[in-house]
Design an enzyme around this catalytic site. Structure first.
Site, mmCIF file in Angstrom:
data_model
loop_
_atom_site.group_PDB
_atom_site.id
_atom_site.type_symbol
_atom_site.label_atom_id
_atom_site.label_comp_id
_atom_site.label_asym_id
_atom_site.label_seq_id
_atom_site.Cartn_x
_atom_site.Cartn_y
_atom_site.Cartn_z
ATOM 1 C CG ASP A 32 -2.134 0.822 1.106
ATOM 2 O OD1 ASP A 32 -2.351 1.411 0.019
ATOM 3 O OD2 ASP A 32 -2.887 0.933 2.086
ATOM 4 C CG ASN A 80 -7.150 -2.656 -6.515
ATOM 5 O OD1 ASN A 80 -6.142 -3.345 -6.358
ATOM 6 N ND2 ASN A 80 -7.597 -1.858 -5.545
#
Ligand code: V0D
Length: 259
Positions: A32, A80
């Site tokens: 991340d 995503n």
């Protein structure tokens, strides 16, 4: 041992000595902070993803050098797709450039590429890059570099339940014979056995949640959260995470033998 991971400032993370006997076999990472890294530099988000891919290369070799058996990286989640089209398109060509620039290095380091996830939903060119990376490294018998691509753990569990139910419906499996091994075998991590469960799960960039990653498999994993954004993650950060892991007392629900 004087292991020290400075969770706020990666530059302050010091070299640490690791116990070579207790290197985690399977390390999983939620990579991340690529967008945040780019934003801090007034760059477009995709610049962060590009730098993040270079980090993948460096960290994979570092992990292989440490003797890690499986490195699982969360590259793209089933959620995503909600991102802007341009960003998704950019992400989808990363395996292509990864293949072009990095597979020779992986072969040199005896690293085998694996991919888990719903890859049939990816663009054809991405699927080809993934297939080529797997094929070109298939004879490597060192570390497995396992990318989670269009992966989501709840979807994985649903698919697994469907598989098991189909076996029961076909009369090939007794309901009373279903056990944890049956479920292990129905998960996308089954080919990684005996290292199907991560010993250590790392999430970068400060968020402290699991976000639909390996829910069944992390039952006994040690969790490590660092503020370091993925593009800033280095071999030293990895070593510091492992040092912290080695400082813990893993009991798997039992009592420590030392106590
Ligand atoms: C972007 C940071 C390598 C996280 C790392 C399609 C997000 C760089 C791959 C890759 C991504 C995947 C499979 C393969 C070879 C390479 C990758 C994606 C994103 C999503 F066989 N990095 N990487 N795939 N990023």
């Amino acid at each position: 041992m004087f292991a020290f991971l400075n969770k706020k400032d990666p530059a302050e993370t010091t070299e640490v000595e690791l116990d070579p006997e207790r290197i985690p076999a399977h390390v999983a990472i939620i990579m991340d902070g690529n967008g945040r890294w780019a934003k801090a530099r007034h760059l477009p988000r995709v610049a962060g993803h590009k730098e993040g891919m270079n980090t993948v290369k460096k960290v994979a070799i570092a992990a292989s050098d440490l003797g890690i058996k499986v490195l699982t990286l969360y590259a793209f989640s089933t959620e995503n797709w909600k991102r802007p089209t341009d960003e998704v398109n950019y992400l989808m060509q990363l395996p292509v450039s990864f293949f072009d620039t990095f597979v020779p290095d992986l072969i040199k380091n005896n690293v085998r590429v694996e991919v888990m996830g719903y890859t049939d939903k990816l663009p054809a060119s991405t699927q080809k890059a993934v297939r080529d990376a797997i094929a070109d490294t298939k004879d490597c018998d060192g570390m497995v570099l396992n990318f989670a691509l269009n992966y989501g753990s709840r979807a994985e569990i649903v698919t697994g339940i469907q598989q098991i139910a189909a076996q029961v419906a076909a009369g090939k499996l007794d309901v009373s014979a279903i056990d944890e091994k049956t479920v292990d075998a129905a998960m996308m991590t089954a080919p990684l056995a005996p290292y199907h469960d991560p010993d250590l799960l790392i999430r970068t960039s400060g968020e402290e949640r699991i976000s639909n990653f390996l829910l069944w498999q992390i039952a006994y994993s040690e969790l490590e959260f660092t503020d370091v954004k993925w593009p800033d993650f280095t071999a030293t950060t990895l070593q510091a995470c492992i040092a912290d892991y080695q400082s813990r007392d893993r009991r798997f629900g039992g009592l420590s033998p030392k106590k």
